[in-house]
Each structure stands twice: as structure tokens, then as C-alpha cells.
Design a protein around this motif. Structure first.
Motif, mmCIF file in Angstrom:
data_model
loop_
_atom_site.group_PDB
_atom_site.id
_atom_site.type_symbol
_atom_site.label_atom_id
_atom_site.label_comp_id
_atom_site.label_asym_id
_atom_site.label_seq_id
_atom_site.Cartn_x
_atom_site.Cartn_y
_atom_site.Cartn_z
ATOM 1 N N GLY A 1 -9.551 9.469 -44.979
ATOM 2 C CA GLY A 1 -9.355 8.023 -44.910
ATOM 3 C C GLY A 1 -9.247 7.479 -43.503
ATOM 4 N N HIS A 2 -9.582 8.296 -42.506
ATOM 5 C CA HIS A 2 -9.427 7.880 -41.112
ATOM 6 C C HIS A 2 -10.648 7.162 -40.564
ATOM 7 N N GLY A 3 -11.654 6.940 -41.391
ATOM 8 C CA GLY A 3 -12.881 6.342 -40.889
ATOM 9 C C GLY A 3 -13.805 7.412 -40.335
ATOM 10 N N PRO A 4 -14.916 7.022 -39.713
ATOM 11 C CA PRO A 4 -15.901 8.000 -39.250
ATOM 12 C C PRO A 4 -15.368 8.857 -38.114
ATOM 13 N N SER A 5 -15.649 10.133 -38.149
ATOM 14 C CA SER A 5 -15.257 11.025 -37.066
ATOM 15 C C SER A 5 -16.345 11.043 -36.002
ATOM 16 N N GLU A 6 -15.938 11.275 -34.770
ATOM 17 C CA GLU A 6 -16.914 11.436 -33.691
ATOM 18 C C GLU A 6 -17.368 12.887 -33.593
ATOM 19 N N THR A 7 -16.440 13.809 -33.779
ATOM 20 C CA THR A 7 -16.758 15.227 -33.863
ATOM 21 C C THR A 7 -16.056 15.795 -35.080
ATOM 22 N N GLN A 8 -16.592 16.915 -35.599
ATOM 23 C CA GLN A 8 -16.057 17.442 -36.841
ATOM 24 C C GLN A 8 -16.421 18.927 -36.943
ATOM 25 N N THR A 9 -15.642 19.662 -37.703
ATOM 26 C CA THR A 9 -15.950 21.065 -37.961
ATOM 27 C C THR A 9 -17.106 21.158 -38.946
ATOM 28 N N ALA A 10 -18.099 21.946 -38.593
ATOM 29 C CA ALA A 10 -19.328 22.016 -39.381
ATOM 30 C C ALA A 10 -19.118 22.790 -40.671
ATOM 31 N N PRO A 11 -19.968 22.550 -41.657
ATOM 32 C CA PRO A 11 -19.949 23.363 -42.866
ATOM 33 C C PRO A 11 -20.178 24.833 -42.517
ATOM 34 N N GLU A 12 -19.650 25.714 -43.343
ATOM 35 C CA GLU A 12 -19.774 27.147 -43.091
ATOM 36 C C GLU A 12 -21.115 27.658 -43.612
ATOM 37 N N LEU A 13 -22.163 27.232 -42.923
ATOM 38 C CA LEU A 13 -23.527 27.581 -43.280
ATOM 39 C C LEU A 13 -24.234 28.103 -42.037
ATOM 40 N N ASP A 14 -25.256 28.905 -42.241
ATOM 41 C CA ASP A 14 -25.990 29.449 -41.100
ATOM 42 C C ASP A 14 -26.704 28.323 -40.363
ATOM 43 N N PRO A 15 -26.527 28.223 -39.042
ATOM 44 C CA PRO A 15 -27.177 27.156 -38.269
ATOM 45 C C PRO A 15 -28.695 27.243 -38.359
ATOM 46 N N CYS A 16 -29.328 26.084 -38.331
ATOM 47 C CA CYS A 16 -30.788 26.031 -38.325
ATOM 48 C C CYS A 16 -31.227 25.055 -37.249
ATOM 49 N N GLY A 17 -32.481 25.106 -36.885
ATOM 50 C CA GLY A 17 -33.011 24.163 -35.910
ATOM 51 C C GLY A 17 -33.345 22.840 -36.561
ATOM 52 N N GLY A 18 -33.643 21.841 -35.715
ATOM 53 C CA GLY A 18 -33.997 20.525 -36.224
ATOM 54 C C GLY A 18 -34.425 19.618 -35.094
ATOM 55 N N GLU A 19 -34.740 18.396 -35.430
ATOM 56 C CA GLU A 19 -35.122 17.411 -34.428
ATOM 57 C C GLU A 19 -33.908 17.021 -33.594
ATOM 58 N N ASP A 20 -34.110 16.865 -32.279
ATOM 59 C CA ASP A 20 -32.986 16.560 -31.394
ATOM 60 C C ASP A 20 -33.191 15.299 -30.573
ATOM 61 N N GLY A 21 -34.203 14.517 -30.905
ATOM 62 C CA GLY A 21 -34.484 13.300 -30.153
ATOM 63 C C GLY A 21 -35.576 13.466 -29.127
ATOM 64 N N ASN A 22 -35.775 14.692 -28.647
ATOM 65 C CA ASN A 22 -36.909 14.960 -27.771
ATOM 66 C C ASN A 22 -38.179 15.056 -28.618
ATOM 67 N N PHE A 23 -39.276 14.633 -28.044
ATOM 68 C CA PHE A 23 -40.515 14.599 -28.812
ATOM 69 C C PHE A 23 -41.700 14.709 -27.868
ATOM 70 N N PHE A 24 -42.678 15.507 -28.255
ATOM 71 C CA PHE A 24 -43.921 15.578 -27.493
ATOM 72 C C PHE A 24 -45.082 15.723 -28.458
ATOM 73 N N ASP A 25 -46.107 14.907 -28.246
ATOM 74 C CA ASP A 25 -47.326 15.010 -29.039
ATOM 75 C C ASP A 25 -48.510 14.993 -28.087
ATOM 76 N N GLY A 26 -49.240 16.105 -28.017
ATOM 77 C CA GLY A 26 -50.440 16.196 -27.198
ATOM 78 C C GLY A 26 -51.703 15.843 -27.949
ATOM 79 N N PHE A 27 -51.563 15.400 -29.201
ATOM 80 C CA PHE A 27 -52.677 14.935 -30.023
ATOM 81 C C PHE A 27 -53.790 15.987 -30.121
ATOM 82 N N THR A 28 -53.376 17.221 -30.389
ATOM 83 C CA THR A 28 -54.346 18.307 -30.497
ATOM 84 C C THR A 28 -54.692 18.635 -31.946
ATOM 85 N N GLY A 29 -53.951 18.083 -32.892
ATOM 86 C CA GLY A 29 -54.212 18.360 -34.296
ATOM 87 C C GLY A 29 -55.053 17.287 -34.943
#
Length: 513
Positions: free
Chosen positions: A290-318
Motif C-alpha cells: 500500500g506504499h504506492g509505486p516502488s523505485e527499486t524492488q527485490t526481483a522475482p526468484e526466477l532465472d535472469p534473461c536478456g531483454g530490450e534496454d532502450g539502446n537500439f541499432f538497425d542497419g537495415f540489412t534484413g
């Protein structure tokens, strides 16, 4: 492991998340952008990757005349284990027609065997409401739940038609803008929870429960179960969420929020945050105690995976567009060549339409994910009078910045043009001879510096725009519907019917630089 909110950063509002085995899938609103309804995947609930869109065939939905912040609102994703079928539903918000009495909204529903799609052509259900979600009860009955409050519309077996009349499940607490409803069956109760207080500052989530779906609901004594009550905190506008249980039996809530950028401006739009849920001894749930949104928090106990991080590059090769790209409304594919006519380039032909008109085509944009970032592209373009190609910082048809090349009085000109809600203004221009041109925008909070180079090494600043408060939901108070977020991208347009190729070698976003 500690994570930082929001977990889905940038313009990802109105989250709906499901778990299927060890996999998590999220959908978010896309409004006037195409393809519609981004679908994201995660293994750890924190890191997300776009894997598809619910509507990617332009023949399925024409957004060409849809006004800003109309279009696709508040999708919900649902998985039926018995049918092994994914469902996605969303509101199609049409344009208002003053003086006419007609439904301004209907609900779309589509299905797929695969979470990423392709999905079936949307069925249009004639429900003039917003924010649909799906609830399949244990007795086999299927319902679409819509606002205001939580209203149940019974569906037939394949969810293509309505059965009977709508019935109110719970009307909400009486706070304004009761929307984003969900029904959860847990521990012998039906829990109805809704977003209330409006989608801006003061947004929140309230809940109630009943022993039967249409029974008498008692309001949660801990309401609001989510709301930011400190106006100085960096995360605001917290609400419109959905509960989910992980494979370890722990409960969580995904919800929308907005990060402040120099005062009460949420430039990046509404984003997606995550906080833990605790069930109390008396059978209610609390989000982040009930404290409202947290800025930081303990993550779920799941194996970490990669994902999008805001960086992006497209060389238009596909041969296909990267799934993180979005067009402003439906594209004109006849004016696009991806790694075809110009190998390892994106070729956009100029199309007739100005950026401040709904008819403008092929404005290709990417979500900004951080308040400090840099976007750049390399352009080859031989303009004619009245043609424009370059870089844009885009919010809507009447609030944007375009940094482009054109021809004026027989000379190539690089120009910086703003639209702050009252029409275009040329902020700076410079005559320039070039064969190729690198364009860059450097973003620091509310400041944006626009630079160019002919060799990609030595950059010259054309101008700085500050503050850029017009590039956000709150930036133009008289503009009634502003529900998206700032995007950065590329375009090629013309003020008449003429097609000239603009070749983009790459597009890049770097965060935190």
C-alpha cells in the motif's frame, strides 16, 4: 537481485500480462501507431523483448484517418489452457463526430495458437465502452469485462458474439474515471479491481470482492491498493494494473506509471511498472504494502534473461522491419524499399503529406526509453523544392520537431522546425552542400540539441530546443487527448505528389549518453 521501476520503459501503457508455464507475455496500448498492440515476452518478469504484434496486416485495420491518441486502447491478453488458444482484446476508439449520435467505440477480439501471432482478423463486438478484459469462469461461461466500473458482457463459445444484456459486476467506488477493469477468482471470492482517479496524477487502483460474480460486492478496506500519494516522487500516475502469480506461487501486479521530467511532465509517456502483492489474513490484496509505486524492488526468484534496454541499432540489412519500429498510422508500403533497391539501406520515397496532417505516411519511429539519450541516422537525399527527409522527435500531428534536409531557392538547406501545438516554426536553417549527411539529436531531460555532420566524425550544432515540454502528455493543456509518449525516428515527406528516394544507412539510439 534488485530491479528498477519501470520494468517496461518508454511508451508502454495499460499493461496486461499472463503467464503460460515459465513464459510471460505482455500487451500494451498502441493508439494510432502501426503495427498495433505490441506483444512482449519475458522469462524473469523484468526484462522484456518485443516478439510480435496483434495486428500486423494493414488490411485488418485502417488507422489512416484516426486522430492522435485514438485507435487502439487498453488491450488484454488471455490464455485458455483447455483450448490452448491465446486471446487478445482491445478497444478501437474511433474519432468523435460532433452532432452525430453514433458509437465512438467498439471492442476487437482476435486469437492465435502462438503468443507472437499471427492473430486472426479482429472480430468487432458492438460494445460502446473502453478497456476490455476477458474472464472465463469455472462454469464454462465467457465474459468480456468493460468500463465504467466492471460491466460483464457474456460471449458465445468462440467469443465472436454477445449473449444477452450487459450486467454490472461492480460499479466502482465512485471515484472519477472508473476504468481498466479485471475480474480475478481467488480463495472462494470474485475480486473486481479497477483503475480510478483519471489516468494522470492521482491515478490508482481500487478493489472489491463478492462470493458470486454478480453478487453484492464489498469494497476493500485498504483502498486504494495502489496510488502515488507523494507528488515529489519520481514515479507518478500509478494505476491500471493486472495481478499475476509466478511459478513459485508469489503474486505480483503490473501497472502503468509515468516518470517525471522536470516538474510534472512525463515525456516518455505512461510506462509499465511491477510490484509485489501480498494477500492479507482477511483475504484482501495489497500492492507494495500500500506504499504506492516502488523505485527499486527485490526481483522475482526466477532465472535472469536478456531483454530490450532502450539502446537500439538497425542497419537495415534484413528484409523485414525490426519489431521495435512503429509507423504513425498505416504505412504506404509502395513508397518503401527495405534492403532492396538500395542494398543495406532503408529507402523511403517522399510521399504527399505534411507531418501536421493525418494523411502523412511513412513516419517511422522508435520509443524513447530514457530521459537522457542520443539518436542518430545517416542520410543520402537529393531534395527537390517542397520535399523533406530526416530525423524527427515525434509526439503527435501538432507537437513534434523535425530536423531535415530540403531545397529552398535552389539550394540544399538543413532546417530545424518545431510544432508546439500552434503550427510549424522554423527555429534554425543553414544552406549546405553534401553527398551524405549524419543527423543527431542529444536529449538531456527537457533539452534537445540537434547536430549534423558530413563525415560522421565532426559534428556541428544547428540549434538547441529547450524546454521541450510540448513533447509529452501534459505539454499542451488545450489538447484534450494526449495519451502516448515521445518517439524518435525518420521520415520522407513532400508537399505535393512527388517521389524522391531518401536512403537511410542506419538508425541508432544510445541511452544515458
Amino acid at each position: 537481485m534488485i530491479y528498477k521501476n519501470p520494468v517496461r520503459r518508454g511508451f508502454y501503457p495499460d499493461p496486461s500480462v499472463i503467464r503460460v508455464g515459465d513464459d510471460y507475455y505482455m500487451v500494451n496500448s498502441s493508439f494510432q501507431y502501426f503495427p498495433c498492440i505490441p506483444i512482449s515476452h519475458s522469462k524473469d518478469m523484468i526484462n522484456w523483448t518485443t516478439i510480435g504484434h496483434a495486428i500486423s496486416d494493414p488490411s485488418f485495420l485502417d488507422l489512416s484517418d484516426i486522430k492522435d491518441s485514438h485507435g487502439i486502447w487498453a488491450p488484454d491478453i488471455h490464455y485458455d489452457e483447455t483450448e490452448q488458444l491465446f486471446y487478445i482484446t482491445a478497444t478501437l476508439r474511433l474519432n468523435d463526430r460532433p452532432g452525430e449520435n453514433f458509437p465512438a467505440r467498439c471492442q476487437l477480439l482476435m486469437k492465435s495458437r502462438k503468443p507472437e501471432g499471427p492473430y486472426s482478423k479482429p472480430v468487432k463486438l458492438p460494445i460502446n465502452a473502453i478497456d476490455p478484459s476477458l474472464f472465463f469462469d469455472s462454469d464454462g461461461k465467457k465474459y468480456m469485462i468493460t468500463a465504467k466500473g466492471a460491466i460483464a458482457h457474456e460471449l458465445n463459445k468462440d467469443c465472436t458474439k454477445l449473449i444477452g444484456e450487459p450486467r454490472t459486476v461492480w460499479a466502482g467506488t465512485g471515484e472519477r474515471c472508473s476504468e481498466g477493469p479485471h475480474i480475478l477468482k481467488h480463495g472462494g471470492y470474485y475480486y473486481a479491481y479497477v483503475a480510478e482517479g483519471g489516468t494522470g496524477y492521482g491515478h490508482g487502483i481500487n478493489a472489491a470482492r463478492s462470493k458470486t460474480l454478480f453478487g453484492q460486492y464489498e469494497e476493500c478496506p485498504y483502498n486504494p491498493v495502489m496510488r502515488q500519494k507523494d507528488p515529489e516522487k519520481p514515479i507518478q500516475r500509478a494505476g491500471h494494473g493486472k495481478l499475476i502469480k509466478d511459478q513459485n506461487g508469489k503474486w505480483w501486479a503490473y501497472y502503468l506509471c509515468g516518470r517525471r521530467n522536470g516538474g510534472n511532465f512525463t515525456t516518455l509517456g505512461r510506462e509499465t511498472a511491477l510490484d509485489p502483492v501480498r494477500w492479507t489474513e482477511d483475504g484482501w490484496f495489497l500492492i507494495n504494502e500500500g506504499h504506492g509505486p516502488s523505485e527499486t524492488q527485490t526481483a522475482p526468484e526466477l532465472d535472469p534473461c536478456g531483454g530490450e534496454d532502450g539502446n537500439f541499432f538497425d542497419g537495415f540489412t534484413g528484409s523485414k522491419f525490426h519489431p521495435e519500429w512503429q509507423f504513425v498510422r498505416n504505412p504506404d508500403y509502395s513508397a518503401i524499399s527495405l534492403n532492396g533497391e538500395s542494398p543495406n539501406h532503408l529507402r523511403l520515397y517522399t510521399v504527399h503529406g505534411q507531418m501536421n496532417k493525418l494523411a502523412a505516411k511513412n513516419i517511422l519511429v522508435h520509443r524513447e526509453a530514457e530521459l537522457s539519450c542520443c539518436a542518430e541516422t545517416k542520410l543520402r537525399f537529393s531534395p527537390a523544392e517542397g520535399t523533406y527527409a530526416g530525423l524527427t522527435c515525434y509526439y503527435s500531428t501538432n507537437t513534434y520537431i523535425r530536423f531535415d534536409v530540403t531545397k529552398r531557392n535552389g539550394k540544399n538547406v538543413i532546417e530545424l522546425v518545431t510544432n508546439r501545438g500552434g503550427g510549424e516554426t522554423c527555429e534554425a536553417e543553414r544552406a549546405l552542400s553534401f553527398d551524405q549527411l549524419y543527423l543527431k539529436v542529444s536529449v538531456r531531460g527537457q533539452s534537445r540539441r540537434f547536430l549534423y555532420s558530413t563525415d560522421g566524425c565532426d559534428y556541428t550544432e544547428l540549434s538547441e530546443i529547450s524546454p521541450c515540454t510540448f513533447l509529452c502528455d501534459e505539454g499542451v493543456p488545450g489538447d484534450r487527448k494526449r495519451h502516448t509518449g515521445t518517439m524518435t525516428g525518420i521520415f520522407a515527406l513532400a508537399d505535393r505528389d512527388i517521389r524522391i528516394p531518401a536512403d537511410f544507412d542506419y538508425f541508432k539510439i544510445s541511452v544515458g549518453v
